[in-house]
Design an enzyme around this catalytic site. Structure first.
Site, PDB file in Angstrom:
ATOM      1  N   ASP A  51      73.955  -0.865 -47.583  1.00 18.87           N
ATOM      2  CA  ASP A  51      72.983  -1.861 -47.144  1.00 18.87           C
ATOM      3  C   ASP A  51      73.667  -3.158 -46.729  1.00 18.87           C
ATOM      4  O   ASP A  51      74.863  -3.360 -46.943  1.00 18.87           O
ATOM      5  CB  ASP A  51      71.859  -2.043 -48.163  1.00 18.87           C
ATOM      6  CG  ASP A  51      72.320  -2.822 -49.382  1.00 18.87           C
ATOM      7  OD1 ASP A  51      73.448  -3.342 -49.358  1.00 18.87           O
ATOM      8  OD2 ASP A  51      71.543  -2.899 -50.339  1.00 18.87           O
ATOM      9  N   ALA A  71      68.331  -3.026 -38.770  1.00 21.17           N
ATOM     10  CA  ALA A  71      67.914  -2.676 -40.134  1.00 21.17           C
ATOM     11  C   ALA A  71      66.852  -3.657 -40.626  1.00 21.17           C
ATOM     12  O   ALA A  71      67.093  -4.864 -40.672  1.00 21.17           O
ATOM     13  CB  ALA A  71      69.126  -2.719 -41.069  1.00 21.17           C
ATOM     14  N   SER A  74      59.429  -2.727 -41.598  1.00 19.12           N
ATOM     15  CA  SER A  74      58.620  -3.037 -40.417  1.00 19.12           C
ATOM     16  C   SER A  74      57.170  -2.559 -40.512  1.00 19.12           C
ATOM     17  O   SER A  74      56.550  -2.287 -39.485  1.00 19.12           O
ATOM     18  CB  SER A  74      59.279  -2.444 -39.171  1.00 19.12           C
ATOM     19  OG  SER A  74      59.371  -1.047 -39.314  1.00 19.12           O
ATOM     20  N   THR A 114      60.357  -9.208 -32.671  1.00 23.02           N
ATOM     21  CA  THR A 114      59.084  -8.526 -32.446  1.00 23.02           C
ATOM     22  C   THR A 114      58.017  -9.442 -31.855  1.00 23.02           C
ATOM     23  O   THR A 114      58.041 -10.662 -32.090  1.00 23.02           O
ATOM     24  CB  THR A 114      58.549  -7.967 -33.788  1.00 23.02           C
ATOM     25  OG1 THR A 114      57.202  -7.548 -33.620  1.00 23.02           O
ATOM     26  CG2 THR A 114      58.567  -9.014 -34.888  1.00 23.02           C
ATOM     27  N   TYR A 138      55.474  -9.698 -42.206  1.00 23.20           N
ATOM     28  CA  TYR A 138      56.455  -9.004 -41.362  1.00 23.20           C
ATOM     29  C   TYR A 138      56.859  -9.897 -40.181  1.00 23.20           C
ATOM     30  O   TYR A 138      58.043 -10.175 -39.968  1.00 23.20           O
ATOM     31  CB  TYR A 138      55.884  -7.666 -40.863  1.00 23.20           C
ATOM     32  CG  TYR A 138      56.671  -7.082 -39.722  1.00 23.20           C
ATOM     33  CD1 TYR A 138      57.989  -6.694 -39.901  1.00 23.20           C
ATOM     34  CD2 TYR A 138      56.094  -6.943 -38.450  1.00 23.20           C
ATOM     35  CE1 TYR A 138      58.727  -6.174 -38.840  1.00 23.20           C
ATOM     36  CE2 TYR A 138      56.819  -6.429 -37.391  1.00 23.20           C
ATOM     37  CZ  TYR A 138      58.135  -6.051 -37.592  1.00 23.20           C
ATOM     38  OH  TYR A 138      58.857  -5.557 -36.543  1.00 23.20           O
ATOM     39  N   LYS A 142      60.518 -11.955 -39.416  1.00 26.59           N
ATOM     40  CA  LYS A 142      61.327 -11.821 -38.188  1.00 26.59           C
ATOM     41  C   LYS A 142      61.490 -13.184 -37.506  1.00 26.59           C
ATOM     42  O   LYS A 142      62.550 -13.495 -36.948  1.00 26.59           O
ATOM     43  CB  LYS A 142      60.656 -10.832 -37.234  1.00 26.59           C
ATOM     44  CG  LYS A 142      60.737  -9.385 -37.703  1.00 26.59           C
ATOM     45  CD  LYS A 142      62.103  -8.778 -37.375  1.00 26.59           C
ATOM     46  CE  LYS A 142      62.186  -7.325 -37.749  1.00 26.59           C
ATOM     47  NZ  LYS A 142      63.363  -6.654 -37.202  1.00 26.59           N
ATOM     48  N   PHE A 203      40.608   2.234 -34.398  1.00 28.43           N
ATOM     49  CA  PHE A 203      40.309   1.077 -35.245  1.00 28.43           C
ATOM     50  C   PHE A 203      39.493   0.045 -34.470  1.00 28.43           C
ATOM     51  O   PHE A 203      40.007  -0.956 -33.987  1.00 28.43           O
ATOM     52  CB  PHE A 203      41.603   0.465 -35.785  1.00 28.43           C
ATOM     53  CG  PHE A 203      42.364   1.375 -36.718  1.00 28.43           C
ATOM     54  CD1 PHE A 203      41.689   2.211 -37.606  1.00 28.43           C
ATOM     55  CD2 PHE A 203      43.746   1.391 -36.732  1.00 28.43           C
ATOM     56  CE1 PHE A 203      42.384   3.050 -38.478  1.00 28.43           C
ATOM     57  CE2 PHE A 203      44.457   2.218 -37.599  1.00 28.43           C
ATOM     58  CZ  PHE A 203      43.767   3.055 -38.476  1.00 28.43           C
ATOM     59  N   ARG A 276      41.117  -2.711 -37.923  1.00 27.62           N
ATOM     60  CA  ARG A 276      42.214  -2.832 -38.886  1.00 27.62           C
ATOM     61  C   ARG A 276      42.543  -4.327 -39.024  1.00 27.62           C
ATOM     62  O   ARG A 276      42.643  -5.031 -38.009  1.00 27.62           O
ATOM     63  CB  ARG A 276      43.422  -2.064 -38.336  1.00 27.62           C
ATOM     64  CG  ARG A 276      44.622  -2.011 -39.234  1.00 27.62           C
ATOM     65  CD  ARG A 276      45.688  -1.076 -38.694  1.00 27.62           C
ATOM     66  NE  ARG A 276      46.341  -1.571 -37.488  1.00 27.62           N
ATOM     67  CZ  ARG A 276      47.380  -0.975 -36.894  1.00 27.62           C
ATOM     68  NH1 ARG A 276      47.849   0.144 -37.377  1.00 27.62           N
ATOM     69  NH2 ARG A 276      47.909  -1.482 -35.802  1.00 27.62           N
TER      70      ARG A 276
HETATM   71  N1  UDP Z   1      45.475   2.236 -33.721  1.00 27.83           N
HETATM   72  C1  UDP Z   1      44.348   3.033 -33.879  1.00 27.83           C
HETATM   73  N2  UDP Z   1      44.437   4.115 -34.713  1.00 27.83           N
HETATM   74  C2  UDP Z   1      45.587   4.449 -35.383  1.00 27.83           C
HETATM   75  C3  UDP Z   1      46.735   3.629 -35.192  1.00 27.83           C
HETATM   76  C4  UDP Z   1      46.638   2.524 -34.372  1.00 27.83           C
HETATM   77  O1  UDP Z   1      43.291   2.772 -33.304  1.00 27.83           O
HETATM   78  O2  UDP Z   1      45.589   5.430 -36.137  1.00 27.83           O
HETATM   79  C5  UDP Z   1      45.394   1.064 -32.829  1.00 27.83           C
HETATM   80  C6  UDP Z   1      45.747  -0.253 -33.492  1.00 27.83           C
HETATM   81  O3  UDP Z   1      44.589  -0.840 -34.063  1.00 27.83           O
HETATM   82  C7  UDP Z   1      46.279  -1.061 -32.329  1.00 27.83           C
HETATM   83  C8  UDP Z   1      46.924  -0.005 -31.422  1.00 27.83           C
HETATM   84  O4  UDP Z   1      46.362   1.243 -31.823  1.00 27.83           O
HETATM   85  O5  UDP Z   1      45.238  -1.664 -31.624  1.00 27.83           O
HETATM   86  C9  UDP Z   1      48.436   0.061 -31.562  1.00 27.83           C
HETATM   87  O6  UDP Z   1      48.733   0.128 -32.945  1.00 27.83           O
HETATM   88  P1  UDP Z   1      50.193   0.440 -33.480  1.00 27.83           P
HETATM   89  O7  UDP Z   1      50.099   0.491 -34.981  1.00 27.83           O
HETATM   90  O8  UDP Z   1      50.721   1.638 -32.776  1.00 27.83           O
HETATM   91  O9  UDP Z   1      51.066  -0.800 -33.014  1.00 27.83           O
HETATM   92  P2  UDP Z   1      50.876  -2.395 -33.230  1.00 27.83           P
HETATM   93  O10 UDP Z   1      50.217  -2.893 -31.971  1.00 27.83           O
HETATM   94  O11 UDP Z   1      50.056  -2.611 -34.441  1.00 27.83           O
HETATM   95  O12 UDP Z   1      52.277  -2.878 -33.355  1.00 27.83           O
END
Ligand code: UDP
Length: 320
Positions: A51, A71, A74, A114, A138, A142, A203, A276
């Site tokens: 590490d 590394a 995330s 990011t 997160y 970063k 979501f 989400r």
């Molecule tokens: N998303 C979704 N269902 C899932 C995973 C992600 O609807 O099972 C949606 C999430 O809410 C976002 C988009 O897909 O709007 C991209 O999500 P991801 O986690 O791939 O990347 P992020 O934009 O969060 O980095």
């Protein structure tokens, strides 16, 4: 150049390590294998299991021309629940790495940053001068590392670049995305097509977007890796450059699922679920700076190409 790739057994790190080996660099991968896979280290690269806090200084003592630093932890939701892991595993560990680089006179750094450093955008496409107001630990971790790197460039002459990725997807040959805990949209949708998951949850379908689902900017991991090679070649002593990396086009969750249906020929059942926490409605990068200043030319921007490469990788790894 003699290069150290931290996190080179992970998804983006392994693809970049493969590109660097192909470009003729002498590559050493340092990875603790907490989330990476030993078989993701490319042929032609040396591998050190360890590490950042403990092993980086020993490795860098050999004398390196540069470090590509992937590394990190995330997972956004994990960072909300267990922020200490992010301040320690991302910020403290990166400080140790920077100190080891200073001690051993390693002159160059390319850092995997990011879009989460920006948080909820006021304007899209998002440029590098947009306000940085991360909405989770997160992104905050970063951003803190970006600030550390900037100060090391000024004080210690580090030649540094932070690349702020939007949604990385696709695969490069046998190198691709395989997380133990999968949260990303495209791999989840492809798991449904591969028969290892019954349906995908959308979501939220009440967002202020054309079809009500969130819009993201998907960048092919090969285009991303090419940007790292360029960043390394253009790094300047005492300068910390920050570039956004996306394809410049947004696709909604429904459009992604539709593209996956077209590529896989699978119906891919989708179920609308609650929003989400922490998701912005639209995230699209302006990559004009990277294109204009470094001559970056993303080539695999078509969603069908990105999904097609990810699907080939999924099939190979899941025996579909
Ligand atoms: N998303 C979704 N269902 C899932 C995973 C992600 O609807 O099972 C949606 C999430 O809410 C976002 C988009 O897909 O709007 C991209 O999500 P991801 O986690 O791939 O990347 P992020 O934009 O969060 O980095």
């Amino acid at each position: 150049m003699k290069l150290l790739v931290t996190g080179g057994a992970g998804y983006v790190g392994s693809v970049c390590a493969a590109h660097l080996v192909t470009a003729g660099h002498d590559v050493t991968v340092l990875d603790d294998l907490s989330t990476g896979h030993p078989d993701a280290v490319p042929e032609g690269a040396q591998f050190v299991k360890g590490d950042l806090t403990e092993a980086a200084a020993d490795v860098l003592a050999e004398g390196f021309d540069g470090v590509l630093h992937f590394a990190a932890r995330s997972l956004v939701s994990e960072s909300v629940q267990r922020p200490e892991l992010y301040w320690s595993g991302n910020v403290v560990a990166s400080l140790r790495l920077l100190e080891a680089m200073r001690l051993h006179g390693t002159p160059r750094l390319v850092f995997s940053s990011t879009a989460a450093t920006y948080g909820e955008p006021e304007q899209v496409p998002i440029r590098e001068d947009a306000p940085t107001r991360p909405t989770n630990p997160y992104g905050a971790s970063k951003l803190a590392i970006d600030h550390m790197i900037g100060s090391y460039a000024v004080a210690h002459g580090l030649a540094a670049t932070s690349l702020r990725y939007f949604n990385v997807a696709g695969a490069h040959g046998r190198f691709g995305e395989r997380h133990t805990v999968e949260t990303h949209l495209i791999p989840i949708v492809l798991q449904v097509a591969a028969g290892t998951r019954e349906s995908v949850q959308i979501f939220g379908d009440d967002w202020p977007t054309a079809d009500g689902t969130c819009v993201r900017d998907y960048i092919h991991v090969d285009d991303l890796a090419a940007a790292h090679v360029l960043a390394l070649d253009h790094s300047e002593t005492g300068r910390h450059a920050v570039y956004n990396l996306g394809s410049g086009t947004g696709f909604s969750v429904r459009e992604v699922i539709e593209a996956c249906r077209a590529v896989t020929g699978h119906p891919i059942p989708a179920v609308v679920a609650p929003r989400r926490g922490g998701d912005p409605a639209v995230l699209i990068a302006s990559s004009e700076a990277m294109i204009g200043e470094l001559g970056w030319r993303p080539e695999r921007t078509d969603l069908a190409t990105i999904v097609g490469d990810a699907w080939r990788f999924t099939r190979e790894h899941q025996g579909v």
